[in-house]
Design a protein around this motif. Structure first.
Motif: not given
Ligand code: GDP
Ligand code: MG
Length: 595
Positions: A416-430
């Motif tokens: 989960i932590g790694d996925i959060m990092k990747l999606t934040t880099n790609r302008k993802g909103i949780f």
């Protein structure tokens, strides 16, 4: 009533969970194919499917099953693709069925596409029969998988069957349950013909072949038929069923799935989702057909050589067989006449490109892909832009909207932590996080442009291959974008224009000129490569010249090389200024390689 002994169902699952292998076992156990014909994933006919080991098109097969109650049942099964880019194929197949078998791989459990396909089946009001596959594998976790299925849908544990599609264990039991669980079609034979065209294929000799599901009435080889949407009537050359190859029959009737060889050659005469009826006794209500697919990415396709007519025919014929592939005419100053094409994702783009090569012998250049934009102009008008070349000048734009996707990621909790990092880099909103047994399910909203190209590969490498994802279009939202124009040797290269988020412009431009420096074919003189944004050059590198001594050093080989160079220079002098720049595919790929 013969319909009581017909069952129409699809096999759906996440990619690689064993759909095609399961279909193999069913054909083998029902003696539909001989041992000699048997090979793995027999329904994956297309070369690209065999090469990638994935199903791209749905395929249909009719088998006969001798049941425990001494009755013989006709099973029409449709094997479907699992990858997110081909979800549209799945929904088309489901419109021809009363039920589905939902396979879940016991070594992986429920994955993003399991959930997505389950939802499609449910919204089509189909009976869903979950089956756990790969129980032979030493990594199988049947108990956990059963638990996950029960969280997904309301079902008793004892009603979840377990199989190995590989060894065949349990498959007979599934065949026996199908006629008890999936209902027969309730279609009416005595009414006028009403059949859904759920797939099309182009045959150079027989013309267009329509795959149909009959909902009402019947037809014979002698019937004069009518496609209602296109108002085309014709006499079929042949009709029949798939077993699994085309097999001629005298008639087809309500509840059945089969084919009609139309003999028609013009692709405009036939449409997927159309209703087929009798010319002399037409049905009075057309079927609803299909929603148009929404392209996620667009790219320009141009012929690599000068076989323009072959190229155009290939595009038309492919689009007939792949209704989620869209195209319109386009012209580029550097590349000439081509098409702006819409795809459901990058894998779809890659498969289309490969099918054009394998099935039609046509080689293409594809420009860097982009998502569609909605531009609001200062003069009050709105503009859809699916080709960056037509993105208006910045001083005419009031604001722009870009597509946002709903992204569902399933993964073991530890990533989960790694996925959060990747999606934040790609302008993802949780959005939210939930659990299904050991498995985490995370929702994000992300700009489609950030996930369309290489996001899935990144996600796989961040999670050691464990995460899977599903993507759906959600909405358009305001974005701060700029248009990048590329100049090579002071000439604007229209086909290289693309759109980026303003905050990424400098980083992308400086990486891009470096890539282009090494991918643009060299000339005898240095050529500047410049990126221009809103009237300013924001990055520049020079393509180094060909080394002189390479052309004149003593070897025999080099002499001809030098001659070749001189010849090329002469040709270039005669041509327009644009042909001074050669654009091999790698140049367009440079844009994709940046992240
Ligand atoms: P599809 O993408 O759902 O059509 O999956 P395929 O049928 O192409 O199978 C994907 C992979 O899983 C292939 O390598 C199959 O050999 C393998 N596979 C399928 N069923 C089983 C099974 O029951 N047991 C094992 N061990 N492997 C299987
Ligand atoms: Mg398959």
């Amino acid at each position: 009533n013969q319909q009581l002994y017909i069952r129409n169902f699809s096999i759906i699952a996440h990619i690689d969970h064993g759909k095609s292998t399961f279909a193999d076992r069913i054909m083998e156990l029902t003696l539909t194919v001989t041992n000699r014909e048997l090979r793995e994933q027999i329904l994956d006919y297309m070369e690209v499917e065999r090469e990638h080991g994935i199903t791209v098109k749905s395929s249909t097969v009719r088998v006969y099953y001798e049941a425990g109650n001494q009755k013989e049942y006709q099973y029409n099964l449709i094997d479907t693709p699992g990858h997110v880019d081909f979800t549209y194929e799945v929904s088309k197949a489901l419109a021809a069925c009363e039920g589905v078998i939902l396979l879940v791989d016991a070594t992986q459990g429920i994955q993003a596409q399991t959930i997505a396909n389950y939802k499609i089946a449910k919204s089509n009001n189909l009976v869903i029969m979950p089956v756990i596959n790969k129980i032979d594998s030493e990594n199988a976790n049947v108990k956990e998988t059963r638990h996950q299925i029960q969280k997904l849908m309301d079902i008793r544990s004892a009603d979840i069957l377990c199989i190995s599609a590989k060894t065949g264990e349990g498959v007979m039991d599934v065949l026996e349950h199908i006629h008890a669980i999936i209902p027969p079609p309730l279609d009416r034979i005595e009414k006028p013909l009403k059949a859904l065209v759920f797939d099309l294929q182009y045959d150079p000799y027989k013309g267009i072949i329509a795959y149909i599901r009959l909902f009402e009435g019947s037809l014979t080889k002698e019937s004069t038929l009518l496609f209602m949407a296109t108002n085309t009537f014709f006499q079929p050359l042949d009709i029949g069923v798939f077993s699994p190859h085309m097999q001629s029959t005298d008639s087809l009737s309500a509840g059945e799935v089969g084919y009609v060889i139309t003999g028609l050659k013009k692709i405009q005469q036939v449409k997927i989702g159309d209703t087929l009826t009798l010319f002399n006794d037409p049905t009075n209500e057309q079927l609803v057909g299909y929603e148009e697919s929404k392209s996620m990415v667009y790219a320009g396709l141009y012929p690599k050589d000068d076989r323009q007519t072959d190229f155009e025919n290939a595009i038309y014929r492919l689009s007939l067989n792949d209704s989620s592939f869209q195209y319109q005419d386009e012209k580029s100053e550097v590349l000439g006449k081509g098409f702006r094409c819409g795809f459901l994702g990058m894998l779809h783009l890659q498969i289309v490109r490969e099918r054009l090569e394998r099935e039609f012998g046509v080689y293409v250049i594809t420009t860097a892909p982009n998502v569609p934009y909605l531009v609001y102009m200062k003069d009050g008008t709105e503009l859809w832009v699916n080709n960056p070349v037509y993105y208006p000048a910045f001083n005419q734009v009031k604001f722009v909207e870009e597509p946002i996707s709903d992204v569902t990621i399933t993964s073991p909790q530890e990533y989960i932590g790694d996925i959060m990092k990747l999606t934040t880099n790609r302008k993802g909103i949780f959005m939210d996080l939930s659990y299904q047994g050991e498995q985490a399910i995370i929702h994000y909203e992300m700009p489609t442009s950030e996930i369309a190209y290489d996001f899935f590969d990144q996600l796989k490498s961040f999670t050691r291959g464990y995460a899977t994802m599903d993507v759906k279009f959600k909405k358009y939202e305001m974005a701060n974008l700029v248009k990048m124009e590329i100049f090579i040797n002071y000439i604007k290269i229209d086909a290289l224009t693309f759109i980026v988020h303003r905050e990424d412009a400098y980083r992308i431009a400086s990486q891009l000129v470096l890539k282009l420096k090494y991918t643009i074919p060299r000339k005898l003189y240095p050529m500047p490569v410049q990126v221009n944004v809103e009237g300013k050059v924001i990055a520049r590198e020079d393509v180094p010249p060909l080394r002189k001594n390479a052309a004149v050093s003593g070897e025999k080989k080099s002499i001809s090389k030098k001659q070749a160079l001189l010849r090329r220079q002469n040709i270039n002098k005669r041509n327009s200024e644009h042909s001074m720049v050669e654009l091999p595919q790698e140049v367009f790929n440079s844009i994709l390689d940046i992240n």
